[in-house]
Write an enzyme that holds these catalytic residues in place. Sequence first.
Site, mmCIF file in Angstrom:
data_model
loop_
_atom_site.group_PDB
_atom_site.id
_atom_site.type_symbol
_atom_site.label_atom_id
_atom_site.label_comp_id
_atom_site.label_asym_id
_atom_site.label_seq_id
_atom_site.Cartn_x
_atom_site.Cartn_y
_atom_site.Cartn_z
ATOM 1 C CD GLU A 76 -2.803 1.412 0.313
ATOM 2 O OE1 GLU A 76 -3.255 2.546 0.103
ATOM 3 O OE2 GLU A 76 -3.162 0.406 -0.334
ATOM 4 C CG ASP A 77 1.326 3.011 3.162
ATOM 5 O OD1 ASP A 77 0.462 3.560 2.465
ATOM 6 O OD2 ASP A 77 1.118 2.606 4.324
#
Length: 738
Positions: A76-77
């Site tokens: 996700e990051d």
Amino acid sequence: MTRQYELVERVLSYQPTADEAMLNRAYVYAMKAHGNQKRASGAPYFSHPLEVAAILAEMRLDDATIATALLHDTIEDTDVTRTEIDTMFGAEIGTLVDGLTKIKKLDLVTKKAEQAENFRKLLLAISSDIRVLLVKLADRLHNMRTLEHMKPAKRKIIAEETMDIYAPLAGRMGMQWLREELEDHAFRWLNPEAYAAVVERLKILRAHTQGLIDEIEGALITKLKEAKVRCIVAGREKKPYAIWSKMERKQISLEQLSDIYGFRIVVPEVPDCYHALAVVHTTWHAVPGRFKDYISNPKQNDYQSIHTTIVGPRHQRVELQIRTELMHSIAEYGVAAHALYKDTNGANGKAVPSQDSNAYRWLRHLVGMLLDGDNPEEFLEHTKLELFQDQVFCFTPKGRLIALPRGANCIDFAYAVHTDVGNTCVGAKINGRPMPLASALRNGDEVEIICSTAQAPPVAWQSLAVTGKARSAIRRATRDAVRAQYGKLGREILDRAFQRRDKTFSEESLSAALGRLSQKTAEDVMAAVGRGELASATWSVPSFPRRGRRRGQSAGAKSAPTKAGSASARSWASNSAGPAPPVRSGPKAQVEFRSAACEAICRNSPDGGAVPGDRIVGILTPGQGITIYPIHADALKAFDEEPERWIDITWDIDDDNSQRFPAKIAVTAMNEPGSLAQVASVIGEADGNIENIKMTNRVADYTEMLIDLEVWDLQHLNEILAGLRAKDVVSAAARAEG
């Protein structure tokens, strides 16, 4: 912040077979992936996944779950991909991380419809592996522990989500300690004044009751030892949110609460629970109405204990929970506790959470409800009702146990037995006595439902029902009843329409037209007709196709008023076949034209021509006559500033006229063998005549065609277009301009 070796040692302490190398590799990989990222507090971002992993290690989860916690934000990051996770750590961990990534993208928002739909997706994501939910809850717990670093607006949204969804969901999964901490953190930010007030009153109360917990604990241990009951006794103080919610619910002060202090008596085996209960009740006075046996009747999240309240030392009311070691573990860790006691179904004999627990079955039941077709808001309503309610246990006359939310009534009981029982319910008996259907049920009630096949659930039951299952079933039954009424009306309308055409109506007669009507079944058609959603022109054309239309069977029309005086055209004409007489103005003015001119205008118009049924206008040129245009002709723009020259013309075709009219259509069809044949077949069967076909754009999947047709009138053209759109190979069919 937890250190690498501390985390690995903690996992190895309860899972000696854990893959130590894999845990170290996940630690280093996640730390490098997050690099210099910072949290809102300014701390290194990697501290977050590390603390999430530490929380799960306290719950004694398997090494794959711990590694997933370390990696859960990488996709996700950071620039890490699912493929890289699969390659480095295997498909099992890759699937868990990917599931968490999807949930991360679906964080709940305040809009009700979006929140409901996202919650459905959340449950679908965690239904395949409960460990996804466990990591998600640990992730939320650490975020709540550090919530003070967020902006106030964001802080409120996260706290509301936690109180509405995550805390009760943790409770439903049997993870009581996690639920209590999540609720306390959310309470602190949502109602800071109340939180501070409760904390302050607890400090004062502790000062007045100093040493009370130790005194009660010592008295319990002494009495149980004398009775030779092996046990562990632990006292605790209620959490601020639990105290506040009970004060709110019962409208009492903090001093009036009887269970601010609670004690757990943990014994080896189930018989020891009842032995300990006997000792307690024979030593101190039991408070009437405060006894519950959740060992005999476990809660739906697998929770088991005996609850009782006594008047103990110093005349203080004390709440007791008596349970075994296994029950205590399940009460604290819920589904996660099944890894320790029930299953070794992981790889290489590793213990992972059981997916056959009551709590997990409840989750699967919710996921099953997604197939019932309820809208997202109804689903969220049902879920929230089940999440927040405590339970009562009732019985059918045959002894079947039915667990319901507290406050549920006979209507809810009927639907809990079976949807058909609820839909046909007309009365109820509670413990053998006839009672109103709205009567609230209590623990131990025996409920008999009286049914009648002539009954349908009234709409008013929606406001009486407590459970989401009952409410959604009542709404569904109400919609079905309304649909049946519209269907009956639609059948009568269709039956009369068929009679007027000397035909006999049957559902089979509609089957061939379903595609053109954009309906799935004949019942759908009848209901749509009854509701007025399908006008007669819509369903009559495909139901009564005009096969083999006689030549000259075009619709005629009378004269229409004009923008300059009054005029009419008895034959569609222009001056193309010779000079026409000038138009005379006046209320009785009339212009005669030769019909041969009509075909010239229709065929030569740069705007695709007109067919009978199209709106047409005439432009008056003094001394020369009238030129006829379709209303959509671009050439009319030149006369926008001269309204006095516009004459509204209507069609007036003789019944014995054998003339067809040209039209142009654009068809987009799949580029596959036989598609052109299907297009031509539809046009031929509808009595249309193809003059020319041109392929204007041909790509791998689709072909665009420009087809010149000859049709009788506008209705005939629309029938052909409707027939083309009903074909699977045709994605679009419309009239072409120019």
